[in-house]
Write a protein that holds these residues in place. Structure first.
Motif, PDB file in Angstrom:
ATOM      1  N   ARG A 268       0.839  -1.287  -0.019  1.00  0.00           N
ATOM      2  CA  ARG A 268       0.054  -0.077   0.201  1.00  0.00           C
ATOM      3  C   ARG A 268       1.055   1.222  -0.025  1.00  0.00           C
ATOM      4  NH1 ARG A 268      -3.360  -3.630   2.810  1.00  0.00           N
ATOM      5  NH2 ARG A 268      -2.217  -3.185   4.811  1.00  0.00           N
ATOM      6  N   VAL A 269       2.192   1.224   0.675  1.00  0.00           N
ATOM      7  CA  VAL A 269       2.969   2.305   0.817  1.00  0.00           C
ATOM      8  C   VAL A 269       3.440   2.594  -0.507  1.00  0.00           C
ATOM      9  CG1 VAL A 269       4.881   3.498   1.965  1.00  0.00           C
ATOM     10  CG2 VAL A 269       2.980   2.420   3.332  1.00  0.00           C
TER      11      VAL A 269
ATOM     12  N   ALA B 115       0.562   0.547  -4.268  1.00  0.00           N
ATOM     13  CA  ALA B 115      -0.932   0.616  -4.767  1.00  0.00           C
ATOM     14  C   ALA B 115      -1.228   1.844  -5.487  1.00  0.00           C
ATOM     15  CB  ALA B 115      -1.637   0.601  -3.366  1.00  0.00           C
ATOM     16  N   MET B 116      -0.417   3.039  -5.229  1.00  0.00           N
ATOM     17  CA  MET B 116      -0.771   4.131  -5.872  1.00  0.00           C
ATOM     18  C   MET B 116      -0.851   4.117  -7.499  1.00  0.00           C
ATOM     19  SD  MET B 116       2.452   4.047  -4.881  1.00  0.00           S
ATOM     20  CE  MET B 116       2.652   5.362  -3.477  1.00  0.00           C
TER      21      MET B 116
ATOM     22  N   ASP C 222      -3.817   5.370   6.119  1.00  0.00           N
ATOM     23  CA  ASP C 222      -2.484   5.882   6.661  1.00  0.00           C
ATOM     24  C   ASP C 222      -2.302   7.059   5.620  1.00  0.00           C
ATOM     25  OD1 ASP C 222       0.038   6.352   6.439  1.00  0.00           O
ATOM     26  OD2 ASP C 222       0.874   4.332   6.522  1.00  0.00           O
TER      27      ASP C 222
ATOM     28  N   SER D 245       0.023   8.512   4.008  1.00  0.00           N
ATOM     29  CA  SER D 245       0.806   8.436   3.155  1.00  0.00           C
ATOM     30  C   SER D 245       0.522   7.669   2.043  1.00  0.00           C
ATOM     31  CB  SER D 245       2.320   7.753   3.669  1.00  0.00           C
ATOM     32  OG  SER D 245       2.223   6.563   3.922  1.00  0.00           O
ATOM     33  N   PRO D 246       0.149   6.668   2.049  1.00  0.00           N
ATOM     34  CA  PRO D 246      -0.499   5.963   0.697  1.00  0.00           C
ATOM     35  C   PRO D 246      -1.843   6.200   0.250  1.00  0.00           C
ATOM     36  CG  PRO D 246      -0.691   4.155   2.508  1.00  0.00           C
ATOM     37  CD  PRO D 246      -0.423   5.448   3.019  1.00  0.00           C
ATOM     38  N   VAL D 247      -1.701   6.109  -1.210  1.00  0.00           N
ATOM     39  CA  VAL D 247      -3.029   6.292  -1.782  1.00  0.00           C
ATOM     40  C   VAL D 247      -3.028   5.130  -2.979  1.00  0.00           C
ATOM     41  CG1 VAL D 247      -3.105   7.634  -4.063  1.00  0.00           C
ATOM     42  CG2 VAL D 247      -4.204   8.398  -1.866  1.00  0.00           C
ATOM     43  N   THR D 248      -4.174   4.732  -3.219  1.00  0.00           N
ATOM     44  CA  THR D 248      -4.305   3.687  -4.031  1.00  0.00           C
ATOM     45  C   THR D 248      -4.891   4.060  -5.603  1.00  0.00           C
ATOM     46  OG1 THR D 248      -5.673   1.716  -4.904  1.00  0.00           O
ATOM     47  CG2 THR D 248      -6.617   3.036  -3.134  1.00  0.00           C
TER      48      THR D 248
END
Lengths: 267, 611
Positions: A157-158, A161-162, B314, B316-319
């Motif tokens: 995810r960190v 995932a973006m 969280d 910081s992340p984004v999907t």
């Protein structure tokens, strides 16, 4: 034993002992030392065969000596120079069917693999012989069963995932480029992609994501593949767009059909 | 024994000897029907109201059930939502997950997310309740949207129902805010991203933005406050307002009476349909179960909002593929379409119009335009009459065109929110898609207006044609003298009525701009605008066939052909039809036309009065 003891002062004894000591140390070191990543050490024949394959199939874009080739159109390149990309990059690109590229598009799509694993290894040996680069990971490096999917999920995810979406379904990048789906990708190819950063992907070297963490990510992706869809059909695991689409077309469609049916039932 | 009878009871009652006894009210006797019902009625006087409701007549049409889809979905949301509150923990407090979903075990997360995971995996039947709640929420807003389409395109918002339209608009806005609050509660990666985006939107408000964001979040993002605050809004504040408005909405429907589609026997003064008891009680009750059943089936078969796959939030992340639920999509799409150069810096302060226009201006703008439309149309048409008969969408081509243009504009925004999904699924460049949507936003709505209006006008002409010519059978008949003509099958009076029942319309003409003394009237400018708009609405109106035209067309088949050909070529404004009428007696030239002429005179003068 007596005979051996009698000869312990033989002038050759020291030399033989030294040899034995070196042999033992050598074998011991070979057993304990980090393995070179290639399962089998590449030989000079492999390199030669790889060079032949390279010149026959890759040189038209990457140059006869893998020095890269410009198209002459602005600063666009037909294929980049390959010194230093390592055997891992070759194994990833050819092993997923991305290379040889079928057409000069913005991004090489995954496709049918054109070569046997042996041929791919030979080309890898040739490219690796040009300059040192990341090697193909070992079986153990990519063994999903030894990874921790929960930790891998967090790392995913960190870091991933973006672009690749929360479930590894893939996502769009600029100008027709895209982050592909990560479902049904071989573990070693996932590892190699992180190690070499193919196409638009950044490199996640061992300083960014340690080898064990890479294995955790692989474990997470394999867990996503294997976990049953608890909520029913996942609708592509693409998020709310497909859900809204489904509500409009199927939800509303069925309910309007029911309303029309009821409307026709007069008292 | 004395002859004088001593009355029983109080001595004072003798003073009222002369009173005539009053018979007990028959209605009161009638009310004492059932033992238990009578007992209730004695204490509540409810019989009258219940009687009114149960005997209320409603017209019958499937499109009147679209609002019911929304109503039942809302009820389903209330029921399932109440269940979910039993397990949901609205807290941003940190916890370590140790439930039965292995891929997340040992992870740090908020209590809100952990409790949602528990609902999904450890509470028996929890996941299906969650999915029913979410699917029903989507269907609620889908339902109210198509209900709004029906009301708009049939003109059901006209007097006396403008206020109910406004109520509906307010409810639609509340519904999407309610939906957004719910979407944000589980504190998974997607909903957290949504809250983060919302914080950004608030911050783009000029001057007050950052103060407002701090007020909403109780400090810097994300803080501990936002989840409990959204929770009380989602389960208490907004639902209470929604249900209250909804009750008023439905009561207003009963008070104003339900509109009905035009048809034989249906007038502006009656309602043709069935009584609530037993027909609609059965139909509506049955439909509730159908809606519940369909939504439950979808929820059992199709995942919605798989929060376990998104992972805990969280910052910081984004999907990739971060989108809101569909009803917020248009605002998200507006953000994706707005060009970046709309951000300005003035005296060291940043004005982010590239975000504010889509995030803060568009949403209230859309719902304000919606709410205002009935008043705007009333002003343009100057129509102060009550309308209980619905209009067929084709019979108001301009309004239908405006509605379609609005839907297309909204859809462009909404589809733009999915530009990344479109890009990967269709293998296209996201930049090209975005550019196409940007252009489409300006090109497609006018195009939709024009196409819709032309279709409506064509349908109206076809209706006129059908009423005048009746049905073309396709059978050619040769007459005795060798002539050929096509046989036209008769249209029943009932079918014809639908085609001709609507009011003829004509644009308002400009009245004198100066008063009798030659001084400019203060209202002249307003009138000019109004005349212009009225012209826009009605300049090319196709008006229904008049009785005179019908009579002229029917009195003789051969002559009728000639008349029709001319009528078709003539411009279809009301004046044009009048001109035709003048010509009609010349074609027919026998007794029947006198009557036709007379009736035409009547309608013609009526139209002049209207102008």
């Amino acid at each position: 034993m007596k005979a051996l003891a009698a000869r312990r002062r033989h002038p050759a004894a020291i030399a033989i002992l030294l040899m034995l000591g070196l042999l033992v140390t050598g074998f011991a070191y070979a057993a304990v030392a980090p393995q070179p990543a290639q399962a089998e050490a590449s030989t000079a024949q492999d390199v030669a065969a790889g060079k032949q394959l390279f010149q026959a199939n890759c040189a038209s874009c990457h140059g006869v000596n893998a020095e890269g080739r410009a198209t002459g159109n602005d600063d666009k390149v037909a294929g980049p120079a390959l010194a230093g990309v390592g055997a891992a990059a070759v194994d990833f690109q050819m092993g997923t069917g991305r290379m040889p590229m079928r057409a000069p598009t913005v991004q090489a799509p995954r496709g049918e693999v054109q070569f046997t694993q042996e041929q791919i290894d030979q080309v890898g040996a040739y490219v690796a012989s040009l300059a040192p680069g990341p090697a193909v990971p070992s079986e153990e490096d990519v063994d999903a069963s030894q990874g921790d999917p929960a930790k891998g999920g967090e790392l995913f995810r960190v870091n991933c995932a973006m672009c690749h979406n929360f479930a590894g379904s893939g996502g769009a990048l600029t100008r027709g480029k895209y982050a592909p789906s990560l479902m049904d990708v071989e573990p070693k190819h996932i590892y190699e992609a992180m190690d070499t950063g193919p196409q638009s992907m950044p490199v996640f070297n061992d300083g960014n994501i340690a080898p064990e963490e890479k294995r955790d990510i692989i474990a997470f992706l394999k867990a996503v593949e294997e976990t049953p869809n608890q909520g029913g059909h996942a609708l592509g695991a693409l998020g709310p767009v497909t859900e809204g689409w489904f509500a409009w077309f199927f939800g509303l469609g069925i309910l309007i059909a029911a309303a029309v049916w009821l409307g026709q039932k007069s008292a | 024994m004395s002859t004088e009878t001593v009355p029983a009871g109080r001595p004072a009652d003798r003073l009222r000897d002369g009173d005539q006894s009053v018979a007990p009210a028959s209605s009161a006797a009638a009310r004492k029907a059932g033992g238990f019902a009578g007992w209730i009625d004695d204490r509540t006087s409810g019989a009258k109201g219940v009687n009114y409701l149960l005997r209320k007549v409603f017209p019958d049409h499937w499109s009147f059930m679209l609002g019911e889809i929304a109503m039942y979905s809302l009820i389903i949301c209330l029921i399932t939502g109440a269940l979910l509150t039993l397990w949901f923990v609205p807290s941003a407090g940190h916890t370590v997950y140790d439930g039965s979903f292995v891929p997340l075990r040992g992870q740090m997360m908020s209590e809100a997310y952990a409790s949602t995971l528990n609902i999904s995996f450890d509470v028996r039947g929890g996941l299906i309740i969650r999915q029913i709640h979410h699917w029903a929420a989507l269907m609620f807003i889908v339902g109210l949207t198509v209900h709004m389409f029906r009301v708009f395109f049939t003109g059901a918002f006209r007097k006396p129902r403008e206020l109910n339209w406004v109520l509906g608009t307010v409810m639609a806005l509340l519904a999407i805010i309610e939906g957004f609050a719910g979407y944000s509660l589980p504190d998974d990666l997607l909903s957290g991203t949504g809250i983060r985006a919302m914080e950004g939107f608030v911050q783009t408000a000029p001057v007050i933005g950052s103060y407002l964001a701090y007020a909403i979040f109780g400090g810097p993002f994300p803080g501990q406050m936002i989840i409990p605050r959204l929770y009380s809004a989602h389960v208490l504040l907004i639902p209470a307002i929604l249900v209250g408005l909804f009750i008023v909405h439905v009561t207003m429907v009963a008070v104003n009476k339900h509109t009905q589609y035009p048809g034989p026997g249906k007038t502006n003064d009656n309602v043709v349909g069935y009584r609530v008891m037993p027909v609609y009680a059965a139909k509506a009750g049955g439909f509730f179960f159908i809606v519940f059943g369909v939504i439950a089936l979808i929820s059992a078969l199709f995942t919605i909002n798989p929060i376990w796959a998104y992972g805990p939030y969280d910052p910081s992340p984004v999907t990739a593929g971060s989108q809101p639920d569909w009803y917020m999509g248009f605002a998200d799409g507006a953000l994706r379409l707005l060009p970046g150069w709309l951000e300005f810096e003035i005296l060291g302060f940043t004005l982010s119009l590239n975000i504010a226009l889509g995030a803060l201006v568009l949403l209230p703008l859309v719902y304000t335009l919606l709410g205002v439309y009935p008043f705007f149309e009333r002003w343009v048409t100057g129509d102060n009459r009550e309308h209980h008969l619905l209009e067929r969408p084709r019979n108001n081509p301009t309004r239908t065109g405006i509605g379609m243009a609005a839907i297309v504009a909204y859809s462009v925004f909404m589809f733009a929110a999915g530009n990344d999904i479109i890009a990967i699924k269709l293998g296209m460049s996201i930049n090209d898609i975005t550019r196409a949507f940007q252009i489409g936003l300006f090109v497609l709505p006018p195009l939709a207006f024009w196409v819709t209006k032309r279709i409506c006008l064509s349908l109206q002409r076809h209706d006129r044609d059908l009423a005048l010519h009746q049905r073309e059978s396709g059978r050619i008949i040769r007459g005795a003298e060798g002539s050929f003509h096509e046989r036209h099958d008769a249209l029943s009076e009932y079918d014809r009525w639908i085609l001709v029942q609507h009011d003829p319309v004509a644009p308002l003409e400009l009245t004198a701009e100066v008063d009798e003394n030659g001084v400019a009237r203060p209202a002249a400018r307003k009138d000019r605008l109004r005349a212009k708009l009225s012209h826009f609405y009605f300049k090319d109106a196709v008006n229904p066939v008049t009785p005179a035209e019908l009579a002229a067309a029917h009195h003789d088949g051969h002559h009728a052909e000639a008349l029709d050909a001319e009528a078709l070529e003539a411009p279809f404004d009301y004046e044009g039809i009048e001109g035709d009428q003048d010509h009609a007696p010349g074609v027919g030239g026998d007794g029947a036309d006198t009557e036709a002429g007379a009736s035409e005179q009547g309608i013609g003068s009526a139209s002049r009065l209207r102008e």
